[in-house]
Design a protein around this motif. Structure first.
Motif, mmCIF file in Angstrom:
data_model
loop_
_atom_site.group_PDB
_atom_site.id
_atom_site.type_symbol
_atom_site.label_atom_id
_atom_site.label_comp_id
_atom_site.label_asym_id
_atom_site.label_seq_id
_atom_site.Cartn_x
_atom_site.Cartn_y
_atom_site.Cartn_z
ATOM 1 N N LYS A 195 0.799 -1.226 0.000
ATOM 2 C CA LYS A 195 0.000 0.000 0.000
ATOM 3 C C LYS A 195 0.833 1.279 0.000
ATOM 4 C CE LYS A 195 -3.693 -2.348 2.567
ATOM 5 N NZ LYS A 195 -4.562 -2.344 3.770
ATOM 6 N N SER A 196 2.143 1.160 -0.199
ATOM 7 C CA SER A 196 2.972 2.361 -0.138
ATOM 8 C C SER A 196 2.628 3.310 -1.283
ATOM 9 C CB SER A 196 4.453 1.990 -0.197
ATOM 10 O OG SER A 196 4.841 1.632 -1.501
ATOM 11 N N LYS A 197 2.671 4.589 -0.971
ATOM 12 C CA LYS A 197 2.345 5.612 -1.966
ATOM 13 C C LYS A 197 3.327 5.569 -3.129
ATOM 14 C CE LYS A 197 1.553 10.598 -2.410
ATOM 15 N NZ LYS A 197 1.482 11.895 -1.677
ATOM 16 N N ALA A 198 4.594 5.311 -2.846
ATOM 17 C CA ALA A 198 5.613 5.288 -3.895
ATOM 18 C C ALA A 198 5.320 4.199 -4.931
ATOM 19 C CB ALA A 198 6.990 5.069 -3.280
ATOM 20 N N VAL A 199 4.929 3.015 -4.443
ATOM 21 C CA VAL A 199 4.630 1.905 -5.367
ATOM 22 C C VAL A 199 3.387 2.232 -6.195
ATOM 23 C CG1 VAL A 199 3.921 -0.506 -5.508
ATOM 24 C CG2 VAL A 199 5.764 0.156 -3.958
ATOM 25 N N GLN A 200 2.363 2.795 -5.547
ATOM 26 C CA GLN A 200 1.152 3.138 -6.284
ATOM 27 C C GLN A 200 1.438 4.203 -7.340
ATOM 28 O OE1 GLN A 200 -2.536 3.539 -3.997
ATOM 29 N NE2 GLN A 200 -1.453 2.775 -2.188
ATOM 30 N N LEU A 201 2.238 5.213 -6.992
ATOM 31 C CA LEU A 201 2.590 6.244 -7.971
ATOM 32 C C LEU A 201 3.356 5.636 -9.145
ATOM 33 C CD1 LEU A 201 3.646 9.205 -5.642
ATOM 34 C CD2 LEU A 201 1.675 9.150 -7.189
ATOM 35 N N LYS A 202 4.272 4.717 -8.837
ATOM 36 C CA LYS A 202 5.046 4.060 -9.885
ATOM 37 C C LYS A 202 4.129 3.281 -10.826
ATOM 38 C CE LYS A 202 8.749 2.369 -11.922
ATOM 39 N NZ LYS A 202 9.602 3.210 -12.795
ATOM 40 N N ALA A 203 3.182 2.527 -10.246
ATOM 41 C CA ALA A 203 2.266 1.718 -11.059
ATOM 42 C C ALA A 203 1.413 2.604 -11.959
ATOM 43 C CB ALA A 203 1.390 0.854 -10.152
ATOM 44 N N TYR A 204 0.853 3.671 -11.384
ATOM 45 C CA TYR A 204 0.020 4.570 -12.186
ATOM 46 C C TYR A 204 0.841 5.249 -13.285
ATOM 47 C CZ TYR A 204 -4.133 4.238 -9.192
ATOM 48 O OH TYR A 204 -5.258 3.802 -8.527
ATOM 49 N N SER A 205 2.068 5.637 -12.965
ATOM 50 C CA SER A 205 2.898 6.313 -13.961
ATOM 51 C C SER A 205 3.255 5.390 -15.120
ATOM 52 C CB SER A 205 4.178 6.846 -13.315
ATOM 53 O OG SER A 205 5.029 5.773 -12.918
ATOM 54 N N MET A 206 3.265 4.085 -14.858
ATOM 55 C CA MET A 206 3.589 3.128 -15.915
ATOM 56 C C MET A 206 2.390 2.821 -16.801
ATOM 57 S SD MET A 206 6.039 0.460 -13.815
ATOM 58 C CE MET A 206 6.472 -0.509 -15.266
ATOM 59 N N GLY A 207 1.185 3.144 -16.324
ATOM 60 C CA GLY A 207 0.006 2.921 -17.157
ATOM 61 C C GLY A 207 -1.039 2.007 -16.583
ATOM 62 N N VAL A 208 -0.902 1.637 -15.298
ATOM 63 C CA VAL A 208 -1.927 0.815 -14.652
ATOM 64 C C VAL A 208 -3.226 1.608 -14.560
ATOM 65 C CG1 VAL A 208 -2.615 -0.114 -12.399
ATOM 66 C CG2 VAL A 208 -0.393 -0.675 -13.368
ATOM 67 N N MET A 209 -4.345 0.931 -14.815
ATOM 68 C CA MET A 209 -5.624 1.628 -14.801
ATOM 69 C C MET A 209 -6.148 1.831 -13.384
ATOM 70 S SD MET A 209 -9.129 0.733 -16.865
ATOM 71 C CE MET A 209 -8.507 1.470 -18.363
ATOM 72 N N ASP A 210 -6.006 0.822 -12.524
ATOM 73 C CA ASP A 210 -6.534 0.912 -11.154
ATOM 74 C C ASP A 210 -5.596 0.205 -10.188
ATOM 75 O OD1 ASP A 210 -9.425 2.068 -11.395
ATOM 76 O OD2 ASP A 210 -9.297 0.553 -12.961
ATOM 77 N N TYR A 211 -5.630 0.634 -8.924
ATOM 78 C CA TYR A 211 -4.830 0.024 -7.870
ATOM 79 C C TYR A 211 -5.785 -0.322 -6.728
ATOM 80 C CZ TYR A 211 -0.501 -0.889 -5.279
ATOM 81 O OH TYR A 211 0.538 -1.495 -4.603
ATOM 82 N N VAL A 212 -6.017 -1.625 -6.519
ATOM 83 C CA VAL A 212 -6.958 -2.092 -5.510
ATOM 84 C C VAL A 212 -6.175 -2.718 -4.366
ATOM 85 C CG1 VAL A 212 -8.905 -3.626 -5.022
ATOM 86 C CG2 VAL A 212 -8.690 -2.532 -7.284
#
Length: 543
Positions: A195-212
């Protein structure tokens, strides 16, 4: 076969087993467990829900690896109640054996496919069950390596990906698939306990549509998935070009087919349809990687576009299969065009891993006629001609004619059931006897009561294909041990394995998927659903 007959067989076998055990001084606990395991699966499959439920409640009292001896007075307390339940349960009509129409049996293919990449097997099993209740088709990968393999082979409609995986991180997986997923418009949803913010930001920046985040609210996840599929449908309706190859997509193919048929009915102007399929394309991906495979597809598309007229329509039909509409062109003239493309493509060298290689394709052509003006029939005719080319040695083009109706690809398909439950073997064998998979010249059905019998039977021939339904819990040698020997001794390209397992045996699910099982089915199962699942897996397996 009616439920009455199956119910009588279950009741007869149960009474016979208990009678034999009552004459013995003692019964080993593992025998009792396997009796209950088989009874649960068989009863549920034939619709005896009360017997299934009683078996499921009783099984946890026994262990499949215990040698403890139980006297008749001890085991009888738990097993004799099954007789009363069997004698009192109401009958239901069981589904009759399936008889799919020839050439039209792949009814499962339109299902939306979801790939789950996560090593939390309990969660994966729960998600698989929940998603399939919503009519999605679900593939599972418990590692990054397996997930990448399934992604490139099956091109799913959506991916649910965990960040923490046993062999590499979900971020590394994203890095390998995100470009292709974007081009193919495949939504990726991260489902993770990270749930770390850094990992979520990385995933979204790469093109992930959603983070659950885990734990998951299944109702919200299902709603989110429906929402994303609706968004994807709207994308697809607004787009007519395949981004990877620049060819038109399946949507434009359907529109063009409709327009050309309408024009033929109005004016009598003929058109030809050619289907082209790259030969041994999976081998290219396996040997040189999927980026090289994409380069081959793009190069092929470039050659086709340079070889056709402005009025021709070139489409990506699916995977490595393409379609070409040639208006005002009969099949003989169309063949000249396709063969010219074949010569140009086959002569082109590709380079990868310090090697030089070449790729060819096979073609099949048909044309609209007064006798045949239906879109699906024209596609079927071109497909039959294409597979005649494959059967004749590939790298050639075949024109459709009526005599091809009698020709099928020279593929012998074996369906093998390995299960210690004789009734399950009988039910599955009788239902598959009427299956008519496309492009198969001969279907063989066989069954074995245990692993050693199967492995010692000289069952394998390198010239044939195999679909093995393998029970997870058997005496002497369990299903996972049999699977290990299959995967270590025989080429995966020729053998597809589906595990049959009880829901409470998560160990078998984990090990089976890690060892290379292509799928698993929970006992009890419905024969119709089992056949559809196998048809879907077999579609590319048989090409």
């Amino acid at each position: 076969m009616t439920t009455r007959k199956y119910r009588d067989l279950v009741e007869q076998r149960t009474k016979q087993t208990l009678q034999q055990w009552s004459e013995r001084p003692a019964v080993e606990e593992r025998e009792i467990y396997r009796f209950l395991h088989n009874l649960k699966g068989t009863a549920g499959t034939v619709g005896l829900k009360e017997v299934e439920g009683l078996a499921e409640r009783t099984m946890p009292l026994f262990s499949d690896d215990s040698h403890r001896s139980w006297s008749v007075g001890e085991w009888g307390e738990y097993l004799y109640p099954f007789i009363a339940v069997l004698e009192g349960e109401a009958l239901e009509v069981m589904e009759s054996p399936l008889k799919p129409e020839p050439g039209n049996s792949l009814t499962a293919l339109p299902q939306l496919e979801i790939l789950l990449i996560d090593d939390d097997v309990e969660l994966v099993a729960f998600l698989k069950e929940s998603l399939e209740k919503q009519s999605y088709y679900v593939r599972i990968a418990l590692s990054a390596e397996r997930g990448l393999k399934v992604f490139y082979e099956s091109k799913p409609d959506m991916i649910l990906l965990d960040i923490v995986l046993p062999d590499k991180s979900g971020i590394e997986v994203l890095d390998q698939i995100i470009v292709k997923a974007k081009k193919e418009r495949i939504p990726i949803l991260i489902v993770s306990g990270e749930k770390s913010k850094a990992v979520q930001l990385k995933a979204y920046s790469m093109g992930v549509m959603d983070y659950v985040s885990k734990p998951i609210d299944i109702e919200l996840l299902l709603a989110l998935i429906r929402n994303r599929f609706e968004m994807k449908r709207e994308w697809q309706e607004s787009i007519i070009v395949d981004e990877l190859t620049g060819a038109f997509n399946r949507k434009h193919f359907n529109q063009t087919m409709k327009q050309l048929i309408s024009d033929f009915k109005r004016t009598g102007r003929v058109f030809s349809l050619a289907l082209m399929d790259l030969d041994h394309f999976k081998r290219v991906n396996d040997l040189y990687g999927h980026l090289v495979g994409d380069e081959v597809l793009q190069t092929f598309a470039d050659i086709v576009r340079r070889s056709i007229r402005v009025e021709d329509t070139f489409c990506r039909f699916g995977g490595e299969e393409f379609a070409l509409f040639l208006p005002n062109t009969d099949v003989a003239s169309a063949a000249v065009v396709i063969e010219r493309i074949q010569e140009a493509f086959a002569a082109l060298p590709f380079r990868a891993k310090n090697e030089r290689f070449q790729v060819t394709f096979s073609g099949g052509i048909t044309e609209v006629t007064e006798a045949e003006q239906q879109a699906d029939k024209l596609v079927e005719q071109a497909d039959q001609a294409l597979y005649a080319s494959k059967h004749a040695g590939r790298n050639q083009t075949t024109l459709y004619s009526d005599h091809l109706l009698a020709i099928k690809a020279n593929v012998i398909l074996n369906v093998i059931i390995v299960d210690d439950d004789a009734l399950i073997r009988r039910i599955v064998s009788s239902n598959f006897a009427s299956w008519e998979p496309a492009h198969v010249s001969e279907l063989k059905i066989s069954s074995y009561a245990n692993g050693p019998e199967f492995l010692e039977s000289n069952w394998y021939s390198s010239d044939e294909k195999y679909i093995i339904l393998l029970d997870g819990v058997m005496p002497e040698l369990d299903g996972v041990e049999v699977l290990e020997q299959i995967r270590s001794g025989y080429p995966e390209a020729n053998v597809l394995v589906i595990m049959l397992t009880g829901r409470n045996n998560q160990r078998d699910i984990i090990h089976a998927l890690q060892m290379g099982a292509d799928d698993y089915v929970i006992k009890p199962f419905h024969m119709h659903e089992l056949l559809l699942r196998i048809e879907r897996l077999a579609h590319r397996f048989l090409l």
